[in-house]
Write an enzyme that holds these catalytic residues in place. Sequence first.
Site, PDB file in Angstrom:
ATOM      1  N   TYR A   1       0.804  -1.215   0.000  1.00 54.42           N
ATOM      2  CA  TYR A   1       0.000   0.000   0.000  1.00 54.42           C
ATOM      3  C   TYR A   1       0.845   1.277   0.000  1.00 54.42           C
ATOM      4  O   TYR A   1       0.335   2.338   0.332  1.00 54.42           O
ATOM      5  CB  TYR A   1      -0.936  -0.006   1.211  1.00 54.42           C
ATOM      6  CG  TYR A   1      -1.953  -1.123   1.170  1.00 54.42           C
ATOM      7  CD1 TYR A   1      -3.060  -1.053   0.334  1.00 54.42           C
ATOM      8  CD2 TYR A   1      -1.794  -2.257   1.960  1.00 54.42           C
ATOM      9  CE1 TYR A   1      -3.991  -2.077   0.287  1.00 54.42           C
ATOM     10  CE2 TYR A   1      -2.730  -3.295   1.919  1.00 54.42           C
ATOM     11  CZ  TYR A   1      -3.819  -3.189   1.079  1.00 54.42           C
ATOM     12  OH  TYR A   1      -4.741  -4.209   1.040  1.00 54.42           O
TER      13      TYR A   1
ATOM     14  N   ASP B   1      -0.815 -11.993   7.669  1.00 51.92           N
ATOM     15  CA  ASP B   1      -0.103 -12.910   6.779  1.00 51.92           C
ATOM     16  C   ASP B   1       1.410 -12.837   6.943  1.00 51.92           C
ATOM     17  O   ASP B   1       2.101 -13.846   6.826  1.00 51.92           O
ATOM     18  CB  ASP B   1      -0.463 -12.607   5.317  1.00 51.92           C
ATOM     19  CG  ASP B   1      -1.863 -13.061   4.972  1.00 51.92           C
ATOM     20  OD1 ASP B   1      -2.237 -14.180   5.351  1.00 51.92           O
ATOM     21  OD2 ASP B   1      -2.589 -12.289   4.322  1.00 51.92           O
TER      22      ASP B   1
ATOM     23  N   HIS C   1       4.410  -6.385  -5.347  1.00 57.55           N
ATOM     24  CA  HIS C   1       2.968  -6.593  -5.494  1.00 57.55           C
ATOM     25  C   HIS C   1       2.227  -5.419  -4.902  1.00 57.55           C
ATOM     26  O   HIS C   1       2.766  -4.629  -4.114  1.00 57.55           O
ATOM     27  CB  HIS C   1       2.512  -7.905  -4.834  1.00 57.55           C
ATOM     28  CG  HIS C   1       2.424  -7.859  -3.337  1.00 57.55           C
ATOM     29  ND1 HIS C   1       1.290  -7.496  -2.651  1.00 57.55           N
ATOM     30  CD2 HIS C   1       3.331  -8.147  -2.383  1.00 57.55           C
ATOM     31  CE1 HIS C   1       1.508  -7.555  -1.350  1.00 57.55           C
ATOM     32  NE2 HIS C   1       2.744  -7.948  -1.154  1.00 57.55           N
TER      33      HIS C   1
ATOM     34  N   TYR D   1     -11.514  -0.455   1.724  1.00 56.61           N
ATOM     35  CA  TYR D   1     -11.375   0.071   3.079  1.00 56.61           C
ATOM     36  C   TYR D   1      -9.966   0.596   3.330  1.00 56.61           C
ATOM     37  O   TYR D   1      -9.713   1.225   4.358  1.00 56.61           O
ATOM     38  CB  TYR D   1     -11.730  -0.994   4.119  1.00 56.61           C
ATOM     39  CG  TYR D   1     -10.634  -1.995   4.411  1.00 56.61           C
ATOM     40  CD1 TYR D   1      -9.847  -1.884   5.553  1.00 56.61           C
ATOM     41  CD2 TYR D   1     -10.369  -3.046   3.544  1.00 56.61           C
ATOM     42  CE1 TYR D   1      -8.847  -2.790   5.827  1.00 56.61           C
ATOM     43  CE2 TYR D   1      -9.373  -3.958   3.813  1.00 56.61           C
ATOM     44  CZ  TYR D   1      -8.611  -3.829   4.948  1.00 56.61           C
ATOM     45  OH  TYR D   1      -7.604  -4.725   5.205  1.00 56.61           O
ATOM     46  N   ARG D   2      -9.045   0.337   2.408  1.00 57.38           N
ATOM     47  CA  ARG D   2      -7.702   0.893   2.492  1.00 57.38           C
ATOM     48  C   ARG D   2      -7.156   0.951   1.084  1.00 57.38           C
ATOM     49  O   ARG D   2      -7.685   0.318   0.171  1.00 57.38           O
ATOM     50  CB  ARG D   2      -6.802   0.057   3.414  1.00 57.38           C
ATOM     51  CG  ARG D   2      -6.510  -1.342   2.915  1.00 57.38           C
ATOM     52  CD  ARG D   2      -5.915  -2.244   3.975  1.00 57.38           C
ATOM     53  NE  ARG D   2      -4.620  -1.767   4.472  1.00 57.38           N
ATOM     54  CZ  ARG D   2      -3.844  -2.482   5.290  1.00 57.38           C
ATOM     55  NH1 ARG D   2      -4.245  -3.683   5.700  1.00 57.38           N
ATOM     56  NH2 ARG D   2      -2.687  -2.026   5.711  1.00 57.38           N
TER      57      ARG D   2
END
Length: 523
Positions: A90, A149, A388, A469-470
Amino acid sequence: MLAMPPCAPGVPIEAAAVRALRDALGSENVLIDDAVAGHVDPYSFMGPETVAPAGVALPGDVAEVQAILRIATDHAIPLWPVSAGRNYAYGGASPRVAGSLVVDLRRMNRILSVDEECAVAVLEPGVTFMQLHARLRATRSRLMPSVPDIGWGSVIGNALERGFGYTPYGDHAAQLCGLDVVLPTGELVHTGMAAKAGSPAAHLYKGGYGPSVEGLYLQSSFGIVTQAGVWMMPRPAAAAACSVQVPRSDDLAALVDALRPLLIDGTIQSNAVIGNAAIVAAAIGERADFCEADVPIDDDRIARVMERFHVGYWNARFGLYGTQALVDARLAAVRAAVSAVPGAVLDVRTYPGDIDPAAVHPADRAQLGIPSLDMVRVAAWRGGQPAHTDFSLVLPPTGREIAVAARAIRREVEAQGFDYAGGFTLFPRHAIGLALVAFDREDDRHRPAVRTLLPRLFDAADAMGAAPYRSHTAFMDLIATQYDAGDRALWRLTSRLKDAIDPAGIMAPGKQGIWPTGRSPSN
């Protein structure tokens, strides 16, 4: 460490501010020029639009955080706080505004207390999931952490970004209680019962007296959280790690509808993660074994993945916990529900609560609160320089809604040449749809394709009445516009709060699309 990607021209911090920061924190805790390379998004696909920090400050305590605020205010330096800077998919630690000083809290990494009776730990933001797990194991604690994760991130930072894990305590934001927050003014505020000096319930009751304000510090730019209580799960006497495989793409809706009632009534105590065969393969296999061409992996190749790894087209994972009798009773209900799904296969591995982490199957670690770095390898699925990004969409937990979303996400992802690797995490009353887009950061085709893909995914979500949501920092303003009820009444409210709390826009300008009046790039 990855080399710094192409970045926008920097805006240097003036020498007087650097001297003041080094006087307050020590020279070794203020990074300038090439030393900031480790705080630039290592998975960047934005090219020269990637924002590198002008500097990095690493405070060691609350007083040093407050000193940073004073200096930043005096010199009009925008700040970008991070807990550990590991939010790679992100945007990592990259700020939104050129000339920003990243405030990296990793040195504030003390586990201040662990209350075994009331099952709560008090942590600083630099404490990672791996560190917390190691402390609990070393002290033979009866408590079990919930982990995401990848275990290298901050416990508090993950919770503040509404991250989640895979035990009954997997809603990490819901486990925060009693925050210490340094405001943009430098003032230290305590929330909930922590606002009562010396309260023994500071980290046990969220409400306190009057309005609850803890939510203001989730995904926000209203302060720097320097300490928090985190509610913990008592280690169960027994646990069962369950997986359900279904053989066809069209089985997704039936699988979701079989699991949802069990989540709502508490039979399944954790969330339920449903991943497709491609995400399973990305975690444990090599893409070249199934698809040599630089085109999306198709269903014929997916069939080879399923055969090779003995997985379904869709694969659900969840945990059951309690005494052995309770686990057995819950498992009986799960078996009955799953048997109604044509072709479904249920696999179960059971563990005692005191199991040695080394004896746990790698696929079951998250359900047992054991942090790992196993999922890091998914970034290498497309080869080259691994990277990613993620697309995270909020949906109702119904088979109908989720099947529609799966088709829409796959269509957009494959249209840009990527593999649809992802799935859905089911909670009792909502689901998170996740697409993990692996790409080669050095591939001149992949980077622009990712930039094209994400806005199209956001548009596809908007067409369904849904929203993420993000998001990656590059798209925070875009996502904010999609929360449009009442002509964006919520955004106007948070903007007014920003003006009141931080009118100069010193604290994380642009985070979640919130700017002080007149500072937004769209103005």
